[in-house]
Write a protein that holds these residues in place. Sequence first.
Motif, PDB file in Angstrom:
ATOM      1  N   PHE A   1      64.576  29.905  42.798  1.00 18.05           N
ATOM      2  CA  PHE A   1      64.836  28.734  43.718  1.00 18.05           C
ATOM      3  C   PHE A   1      64.812  29.042  45.192  1.00 18.05           C
ATOM      4  O   PHE A   1      64.808  28.063  45.748  1.00 18.05           O
ATOM      5  N   GLY A   2      65.219  30.424  45.331  1.00 20.41           N
ATOM      6  CA  GLY A   2      65.381  30.473  46.759  1.00 20.41           C
ATOM      7  C   GLY A   2      66.862  30.506  47.179  1.00 20.41           C
ATOM      8  O   GLY A   2      67.191  30.439  48.292  1.00 20.41           O
ATOM      9  N   ASN A   3      67.481  30.214  46.026  1.00 18.90           N
ATOM     10  CA  ASN A   3      69.234  30.159  46.372  1.00 18.90           C
ATOM     11  C   ASN A   3      69.551  31.842  46.751  1.00 18.90           C
ATOM     12  O   ASN A   3      69.166  32.756  46.003  1.00 18.90           O
ATOM     13  N   VAL A   4      70.446  31.805  47.664  1.00 16.59           N
ATOM     14  CA  VAL A   4      70.940  33.142  48.474  1.00 16.59           C
ATOM     15  C   VAL A   4      72.054  33.495  48.011  1.00 16.59           C
ATOM     16  O   VAL A   4      73.317  32.736  48.077  1.00 16.59           O
ATOM     17  N   ILE A   5      72.408  34.283  46.873  1.00 17.22           N
ATOM     18  CA  ILE A   5      73.571  34.840  46.221  1.00 17.22           C
ATOM     19  C   ILE A   5      74.109  35.935  47.064  1.00 17.22           C
ATOM     20  O   ILE A   5      73.571  36.959  47.197  1.00 17.22           O
ATOM     21  N   THR A   6      75.379  35.747  47.489  1.00 17.06           N
ATOM     22  CA  THR A   6      75.970  36.871  48.218  1.00 17.06           C
ATOM     23  C   THR A   6      77.036  37.550  47.393  1.00 17.06           C
ATOM     24  O   THR A   6      77.315  37.188  46.351  1.00 17.06           O
ATOM     25  N   ASN A   7      77.752  38.676  47.750  1.00 18.68           N
ATOM     26  CA  ASN A   7      78.662  39.340  46.795  1.00 18.68           C
ATOM     27  C   ASN A   7      80.195  38.511  47.417  1.00 18.68           C
ATOM     28  O   ASN A   7      81.248  39.458  47.129  1.00 18.68           O
ATOM     29  N   LEU A   8      80.319  37.561  48.114  1.00 14.71           N
ATOM     30  CA  LEU A   8      81.618  36.940  48.331  1.00 14.71           C
ATOM     31  C   LEU A   8      81.936  36.215  47.368  1.00 14.71           C
ATOM     32  O   LEU A   8      81.201  35.076  46.779  1.00 14.71           O
ATOM     33  N   GLY A   9      83.330  36.465  46.742  1.00 10.39           N
ATOM     34  CA  GLY A   9      83.702  35.662  45.580  1.00 10.39           C
ATOM     35  C   GLY A   9      84.440  34.408  46.218  1.00 10.39           C
ATOM     36  O   GLY A   9      84.807  34.247  47.301  1.00 10.39           O
ATOM     37  N   GLN A  10      85.199  33.918  45.041  1.00  9.84           N
ATOM     38  CA  GLN A  10      86.323  32.864  45.305  1.00  9.84           C
ATOM     39  C   GLN A  10      87.562  33.513  46.201  1.00  9.84           C
ATOM     40  O   GLN A  10      88.170  32.777  47.133  1.00  9.84           O
ATOM     41  N   LYS A  11      87.836  34.766  45.876  1.00  8.50           N
ATOM     42  CA  LYS A  11      88.905  35.164  46.812  1.00  8.50           C
ATOM     43  C   LYS A  11      88.545  35.459  48.264  1.00  8.50           C
ATOM     44  O   LYS A  11      89.590  35.168  49.123  1.00  8.50           O
ATOM     45  N   GLU A  12      87.491  35.984  48.408  1.00 11.93           N
ATOM     46  CA  GLU A  12      87.057  36.015  49.714  1.00 11.93           C
ATOM     47  C   GLU A  12      87.223  34.548  50.534  1.00 11.93           C
ATOM     48  O   GLU A  12      87.529  34.618  51.450  1.00 11.93           O
ATOM     49  N   LEU A  13      86.551  33.795  49.649  1.00 12.68           N
ATOM     50  CA  LEU A  13      86.546  32.414  50.304  1.00 12.68           C
ATOM     51  C   LEU A  13      87.767  31.792  50.553  1.00 12.68           C
ATOM     52  O   LEU A  13      87.991  31.275  51.668  1.00 12.68           O
ATOM     53  N   GLU A  14      88.844  32.045  49.595  1.00 13.97           N
ATOM     54  CA  GLU A  14      90.222  31.657  49.847  1.00 13.97           C
ATOM     55  C   GLU A  14      90.774  32.016  51.141  1.00 13.97           C
ATOM     56  O   GLU A  14      91.607  31.430  51.822  1.00 13.97           O
ATOM     57  N   GLN A  15      90.372  33.295  51.701  1.00 17.00           N
ATOM     58  CA  GLN A  15      91.046  34.107  52.758  1.00 17.00           C
ATOM     59  C   GLN A  15      90.389  33.321  53.944  1.00 17.00           C
ATOM     60  O   GLN A  15      90.971  33.571  55.093  1.00 17.00           O
ATOM     61  N   MET A  16      89.144  33.047  53.900  1.00 15.65           N
ATOM     62  CA  MET A  16      88.726  32.473  55.380  1.00 15.65           C
ATOM     63  C   MET A  16      88.463  30.854  55.420  1.00 15.65           C
ATOM     64  O   MET A  16      88.004  30.606  56.524  1.00 15.65           O
ATOM     65  N   SER A  17      88.548  30.389  54.401  1.00 11.58           N
ATOM     66  CA  SER A  17      87.866  28.925  54.556  1.00 11.58           C
ATOM     67  C   SER A  17      88.821  27.963  54.138  1.00 11.58           C
ATOM     68  O   SER A  17      89.826  28.062  53.398  1.00 11.58           O
ATOM     69  N   THR A  18      88.521  26.858  54.710  1.00 12.50           N
ATOM     70  CA  THR A  18      89.410  25.510  54.297  1.00 12.50           C
ATOM     71  C   THR A  18      88.483  25.010  53.062  1.00 12.50           C
ATOM     72  O   THR A  18      87.806  25.733  52.565  1.00 12.50           O
ATOM     73  N   ARG A  19      89.005  24.055  52.300  1.00 17.12           N
ATOM     74  CA  ARG A  19      88.397  23.871  51.134  1.00 17.12           C
ATOM     75  C   ARG A  19      87.021  23.265  51.230  1.00 17.12           C
ATOM     76  O   ARG A  19      86.449  23.212  50.075  1.00 17.12           O
ATOM     77  N   ASP A  20      86.649  22.608  52.325  1.00 15.64           N
ATOM     78  CA  ASP A  20      85.321  21.883  52.003  1.00 15.64           C
ATOM     79  C   ASP A  20      84.239  22.427  52.771  1.00 15.64           C
ATOM     80  O   ASP A  20      83.014  21.842  52.808  1.00 15.64           O
ATOM     81  N   ARG A  21      84.483  23.283  53.931  1.00 13.63           N
ATOM     82  CA  ARG A  21      83.539  23.765  54.755  1.00 13.63           C
ATOM     83  C   ARG A  21      83.442  25.512  54.656  1.00 13.63           C
ATOM     84  O   ARG A  21      84.470  25.956  54.819  1.00 13.63           O
ATOM     85  N   ILE A  22      82.534  25.972  54.957  1.00 12.19           N
ATOM     86  CA  ILE A  22      82.412  27.698  55.058  1.00 12.19           C
ATOM     87  C   ILE A  22      81.540  27.858  56.532  1.00 12.19           C
ATOM     88  O   ILE A  22      80.492  27.153  56.669  1.00 12.19           O
ATOM     89  N   LYS A  23      81.853  28.902  57.325  1.00 14.03           N
ATOM     90  CA  LYS A  23      81.175  29.228  58.232  1.00 14.03           C
ATOM     91  C   LYS A  23      80.653  30.703  57.984  1.00 14.03           C
ATOM     92  O   LYS A  23      81.426  31.456  57.609  1.00 14.03           O
ATOM     93  N   ILE A  24      79.328  31.002  57.971  1.00 12.53           N
ATOM     94  CA  ILE A  24      78.722  32.159  57.575  1.00 12.53           C
ATOM     95  C   ILE A  24      77.695  32.583  58.411  1.00 12.53           C
ATOM     96  O   ILE A  24      76.757  31.752  58.913  1.00 12.53           O
ATOM     97  N   ARG A  25      77.522  33.584  58.705  1.00  9.13           N
ATOM     98  CA  ARG A  25      76.452  34.098  59.482  1.00  9.13           C
ATOM     99  C   ARG A  25      75.414  34.923  58.502  1.00  9.13           C
ATOM    100  O   ARG A  25      75.840  36.055  57.902  1.00  9.13           O
ATOM    101  N   LEU A  26      74.105  34.527  58.479  1.00 14.16           N
ATOM    102  CA  LEU A  26      73.116  35.094  57.527  1.00 14.16           C
ATOM    103  C   LEU A  26      71.899  35.434  58.435  1.00 14.16           C
ATOM    104  O   LEU A  26      71.131  34.679  58.969  1.00 14.16           O
ATOM    105  N   ALA A  27      71.387  36.851  58.511  1.00 16.56           N
ATOM    106  CA  ALA A  27      70.279  37.224  59.134  1.00 16.56           C
ATOM    107  C   ALA A  27      70.256  36.649  60.366  1.00 16.56           C
ATOM    108  O   ALA A  27      69.393  36.132  61.033  1.00 16.56           O
ATOM    109  N   GLY A  28      71.573  36.888  61.012  1.00 18.22           N
ATOM    110  CA  GLY A  28      71.506  36.484  62.519  1.00 18.22           C
ATOM    111  C   GLY A  28      71.873  34.845  62.722  1.00 18.22           C
ATOM    112  O   GLY A  28      71.986  34.616  63.926  1.00 18.22           O
ATOM    113  N   THR A  29      71.502  34.209  61.763  1.00 18.68           N
ATOM    114  CA  THR A  29      71.833  32.724  61.907  1.00 18.68           C
ATOM    115  C   THR A  29      73.276  32.413  61.444  1.00 18.68           C
ATOM    116  O   THR A  29      73.711  32.464  60.500  1.00 18.68           O
ATOM    117  N   LYS A  30      73.917  31.675  62.448  1.00 18.11           N
ATOM    118  CA  LYS A  30      75.299  30.904  62.075  1.00 18.11           C
ATOM    119  C   LYS A  30      75.358  29.735  61.682  1.00 18.11           C
ATOM    120  O   LYS A  30      74.578  28.853  62.211  1.00 18.11           O
TER     121      LYS A  30
END
Lengths: 264, 264, 264
Positions: free
Chosen positions: A182-211
């Motif tokens: 489908f073109g979905n991009v699957i990362t190696n970032l799991g629930q645990k990593e997410l909890e360290q860095m994010s609020t519950r409803d948004r994430i900030k991620i840089r992918l291939a130079g795009t933030k």
Amino acid sequence: MRSPIITLTTDFGLKEPYVAEMKAVILSISPNVNIIDVTHGIDKFNTRMGAFLLASAAPYFPKGTIHVAVVDPGVGTERHPLIIQTKQNLFVGPDNGVLTLAAENQGIEHIYEIRERKTMLREISNTFHGRDVFAPAAAHLANGKPPTEFGPEIHEVSTLKTVKPIKRKGVLVGEVIHIDDFGNVITNLGQKELEQMSTRDRIKIRLAGTKLDLKLCKAYDEVKTQEPLATIGSHKFVEIAINQGNAANTLKIKVGDEATLYRS
Amino acid sequence: MRSPIITLTTDFGLKEPYVAEMKAVILSISPNVNIIDVTHGIDKFNTRMGAFLLASAAPYFPKGTIHVAVVDPGVGTERHPLIIQTKQNLFVGPDNGVLTLAAENQGIEHIYEIRERKTMLREISNTFHGRDVFAPAAAHLANGKPPTEFGPEIHEVSTLKTVKPIKRKGVLVGEVIHIDDFGNVITNLGQKELEQMSTRDRIKIRLAGTKLDLKLCKAYDEVKTQEPLATIGSHKFVEIAINQGNAANTLKIKVGDEATLYRS
Amino acid sequence: MRSPIITLTTDFGLKEPYVAEMKAVILSISPNVNIIDVTHGIDKFNTRMGAFLLASAAPYFPKGTIHVAVVDPGVGTERHPLIIQTKQNLFVGPDNGVLTLAAENQGIEHIYEIRERKTMLREISNTFHGRDVFAPAAAHLANGKPPTEFGPEIHEVSTLKTVKPIKRKGVLVGEVIHIDDFGNVITNLGQKELEQMSTRDRIKIRLAGTKLDLKLCKAYDEVKTQEPLATIGSHKFVEIAINQGNAANTLKIKVGDEATLYRS
């Protein structure tokens, strides 16, 4: 009575009769087995992709399932043919890492080298051990032959180095491990990593130079059609998608690209 | 008890429900049959490719297997629907050569024209005898109906002309008969031709104008990554490959190209 | 004893292990079920194509077959998961129209919303209800659990608007509803429309701006190789084909194009 299940994961594609030849060999030895294709669409020789997709599917199969994976660029060389036994399943394939991730997730109990000549086809080709070695081994296992009768127990298995997310100056640097159909991009970032860095409803991620600053959704449809979003995908990793679109194509992302998680 | 096996070889692709419709018809008549796909990726209308791939896979299936092949550009015309009986198997499909190579390899014993109306679906479409004629015939055969009850025995069957290697001024001129999904180039040169022309460990071959002097390998990995090699492939023909690469693309080779073996 | 049949129709493709995960879940709950792929090649998110192909295949399956269709752009939103019961079959999938055409063709008897938590997998992902909701529902149905035990009966179901041919100044305006893998152009003009407008052996049709006067054939081979023809296709609609060619590519026709039938 429940038929034993044998699954097949290969890079053979579906145009050739190679998969059918493996099934023919299996059914000749073990006629009542239920053969399920995991996928034959692994990119040619890509043991890493084979390992990831087999590890994704394996947990859903019942106890006792025999998983055969043949992504085997070293066929005919000294790489050993293996049976790996876990509490849950048996895994059959070459010792090049394609089996290891799925087996380790379940806990490896024993590893056997397939060496016993009479567990193989009478004639063994140079280039197709899927048919001549691994298919008959799986079929004999399905018939109840114990793994100890295929060859000596060994104590090491090849592993493909997997990248774990690393912490760097308040960010978490992971990577893209798979892009699905489908073109979905699957990362190696799991629930645990997410909890360290994010609020519950948004994430900030840089992918291939795009933030990107994305809504963390429970459904693709929570954003407008053709808009990007983040979600916890079906294998529990952070996944970047576009609602009814193709995120990898649109954002020009490929496997191996850095995926850096920022605090949000 | 062993379920009867029916195999399917077609040019239908997997996007359409045509293969599923054949399976539905088979299971409606013979619910316990085990249906195995050989391939549905035959190039459209390419009876020669269908014949080659069916003949490649058929020897691995157990005695009693019923092979159905539907590559059928003449569907609805006067070409006969056939059952071919060998000592080993039954073959079901149109009389256009797609069955003949595989059946001849096993030795043809009887040929029957399918004519008995009640062995077919009640309604017969113009364009899909795979579903309306061949699938029900295979299912009735799986149920034990003897081939003699489908129609009259006949004594001729269409054959696709196959090219045999020919000797010319100290060289052997063969041709490329198949290119597989890995890009491996499969010739019609067998072990016998090889023994006439080569020392044991190298071959000299000209393919599509390029003269190659190649190591005759037992494993792809005996040469460096991306280097060409020769091997005896899994169907016992001389095969030109590139270690972890695509020989047909790199060397610009296509089916039908001359493959000339020189003395080495 | 006849194994129950579960069919699968999805837009997942065959590269990913998603289809295998559904099969794993099904076999974990209902080990003796016979799983048949209708197609996994539905264009992504194209519920209309899914509905058409499922409706094409469904009539050929035996009574009692359970059809699962997952083309589900709204996964995780408020769209309901459904079981539709007809006299012939059970249908399982999202309430977005993908099931409706096939079910209506058989006559809908009851519609149930799947709401009972214990009919689903223990953990439910955001994005893959095919595996977590629909596969287990189908497996429990195959085990004989009555549809009434999955949730409340409901009385409405989403329908995809289908275009019917309309009469206009002595012509019949229909459209192209599908192009198959051979490039055959399938219209929504049936036998009835044909009888209103045509003599028995030729039809006049305008497709994508091109007016064609074609032989109405019983076999592709009634015209010369590479010549266009009309036929009543295997699903009983007027179909434009090219003998041993690809009509859609040659005539530049796509799904949704007008197909206007003239008197001939």
